[in-house]
Every structure is written in structure tokens, then in C-alpha cells.
Design a protein around this motif. Sequence first.
Motif, PDB file in Angstrom:
ATOM      1  N   LEU A 140      30.771   2.779 114.610  1.00 40.56           N
ATOM      2  CA  LEU A 140      32.021   3.399 115.444  1.00 40.56           C
ATOM      3  C   LEU A 140      31.828   3.889 116.778  1.00 40.56           C
ATOM      4  O   LEU A 140      32.516   3.852 117.666  1.00 40.56           O
ATOM      5  CB  LEU A 140      32.715   4.184 114.493  1.00 40.56           C
ATOM      6  CG  LEU A 140      33.084   3.819 113.210  1.00 40.56           C
ATOM      7  CD1 LEU A 140      33.394   5.138 111.963  1.00 40.56           C
ATOM      8  CD2 LEU A 140      34.306   2.923 113.487  1.00 40.56           C
ATOM      9  N   MET A 146      34.133   5.337 119.734  1.00 38.49           N
ATOM     10  CA  MET A 146      34.613   6.438 119.415  1.00 38.49           C
ATOM     11  C   MET A 146      33.951   7.717 119.695  1.00 38.49           C
ATOM     12  O   MET A 146      32.592   7.721 119.410  1.00 38.49           O
ATOM     13  CB  MET A 146      35.010   6.391 117.814  1.00 38.49           C
ATOM     14  CG  MET A 146      35.987   5.016 117.546  1.00 38.49           C
ATOM     15  SD  MET A 146      36.342   4.982 115.699  1.00 38.49           S
ATOM     16  CE  MET A 146      37.137   6.614 115.116  1.00 38.49           C
ATOM     17  N   SER A 147      34.527   8.836 119.721  1.00 38.60           N
ATOM     18  CA  SER A 147      33.828   9.919 119.775  1.00 38.60           C
ATOM     19  C   SER A 147      33.500  10.629 118.437  1.00 38.60           C
ATOM     20  O   SER A 147      33.795  10.054 117.420  1.00 38.60           O
ATOM     21  CB  SER A 147      34.994  11.088 120.472  1.00 38.60           C
ATOM     22  OG  SER A 147      35.701  11.496 119.481  1.00 38.60           O
ATOM     23  N   ASP A 150      36.348  12.189 116.552  1.00 35.36           N
ATOM     24  CA  ASP A 150      37.178  10.787 115.844  1.00 35.36           C
ATOM     25  C   ASP A 150      36.494  10.162 114.696  1.00 35.36           C
ATOM     26  O   ASP A 150      37.085   9.946 113.717  1.00 35.36           O
ATOM     27  CB  ASP A 150      37.391   9.784 116.843  1.00 35.36           C
ATOM     28  CG  ASP A 150      38.270  10.472 117.883  1.00 35.36           C
ATOM     29  OD1 ASP A 150      39.246  11.395 117.806  1.00 35.36           O
ATOM     30  OD2 ASP A 150      38.685   9.791 118.991  1.00 35.36           O
ATOM     31  N   ILE A 151      35.267  10.075 114.793  1.00 35.28           N
ATOM     32  CA  ILE A 151      34.664   9.558 113.684  1.00 35.28           C
ATOM     33  C   ILE A 151      34.409  10.554 112.628  1.00 35.28           C
ATOM     34  O   ILE A 151      34.719   9.780 111.125  1.00 35.28           O
ATOM     35  CB  ILE A 151      32.928   9.065 114.027  1.00 35.28           C
ATOM     36  CG1 ILE A 151      32.714   7.986 115.332  1.00 35.28           C
ATOM     37  CG2 ILE A 151      32.111   8.850 113.062  1.00 35.28           C
ATOM     38  CD1 ILE A 151      31.769   8.088 115.802  1.00 35.28           C
ATOM     39  N   GLN A 154      37.976  10.263 110.761  1.00 38.11           N
ATOM     40  CA  GLN A 154      37.997   8.785 110.101  1.00 38.11           C
ATOM     41  C   GLN A 154      37.356   8.746 108.723  1.00 38.11           C
ATOM     42  O   GLN A 154      37.532   8.338 107.849  1.00 38.11           O
ATOM     43  CB  GLN A 154      37.750   7.679 111.057  1.00 38.11           C
ATOM     44  CG  GLN A 154      37.885   6.500 110.281  1.00 38.11           C
ATOM     45  CD  GLN A 154      37.788   5.229 111.361  1.00 38.11           C
ATOM     46  OE1 GLN A 154      38.237   5.185 112.519  1.00 38.11           O
ATOM     47  NE2 GLN A 154      37.092   4.066 111.016  1.00 38.11           N
TER      48      GLN A 154
END
Length: 198
Positions: A140, A146-147, A150-151, A154
Amino acid sequence: MSGKFDERKLLSLLAEGSEYAFTELFSRYRSRVYTLAFRFLQSEAAAEEVVQDVFLKLWLKRQELPHVLQLDPYLRTITKNLVLNRFRKLANEAAAHTELGRRNLPVNDTDQRLLDHQYQDILRAALDTLPPQQREVYRLAREAGMSHADIALQMGISTATVKSHMARALQQIRKYLSSSMSILLIITQCQEVIKKIF
């Protein structure tokens, strides 16, 4: 006889992953491989690329080397096969360009060198050694861009856990790639010598 014995010893060491043996054999045979490749290709840049590909293949197939009786003909065979592959590829590209020109279609250049393919294979193998959650965090972050925040959102874990997974994943990948990447570095450094000589 001593030279042959010395070569057999170097091949045995290389089969065990010795970077010293690889560097020594590269130093001894680089010039012969370059000369043979240049004789066919008549291009310094193309011949240098073949040198890289030949010795990368030698490193990746190092476990087979104890069965090789003489390294010189072995390397000559690899070199000739790589040169023939280049000629076949050029012929196919020429035919494709002719056909595309006839159809008035744009040319899509998808040429990727063997070195890139080998590196991607090694990286994939390194990723396969990671635990699933570490592998997903790495994917990711590096592939999806992705930052960490954000990871974390998620995957339903904390940002600190993401950072920990990423750090451990990178450490494991570096450990796995250390020998292979150092060999690639040796080849790259040796190419600077080639450019100065030729």
C-alpha cells in the motif's frame, strides 16, 4: 594446472555466494565477454549491457557452477545466446515497426532490459518472505502510494503499527537483497572502468 585449480576453487566459492569470487571472475573474464559481444554487435553500449547481463546470469545461476568444467566456454555460450536474443528482438521489432507503419499506428516502446526483469524477480521473492500484514503495508505504501495515516485507516490499525510494520518490512527486504544488490552494485561500478578503458 594451478590456474585451473584456482578457477575451480573460485567457482565453488561463488556457488556458496562469495562476492570476492564473483569480483575476481568478473575481473578475469569481463574483457573476453565484452570483446565477443562487441564483435557481433559493433556497439560499445550494447556490448556493455551484454557484459552486465552475462555476469548477472552467472550470479543468479551460481549454484549450478560446481558442475561447470570450464568457465570460458560456459560464458561464451551465455554471451552468444544473449547476443542472438538481441538480434531476434531487433528483427521482431523491425517487423513490428514495419507493420505498424503500414497501418499508420503509433509505436508503443515496451522494451525492458534483462537487468530490470531480474531485479523485479528478486524483489518479488523478497516480498514473499514477509508476513502478510507487513507485505500489505509495504504494498500500500510503495505500490499504491498511500500515506501511513491512510494505510492505518484502511487496515484498521494504528499509525504507529503501520510505521513499525514498514520499518520491519524494509529491514527484512534489505537483508534478503543484500547479496544480490551488492552484486548489481559491483557490476555497475565495473562498468565505469569499462567506459574508461573502451
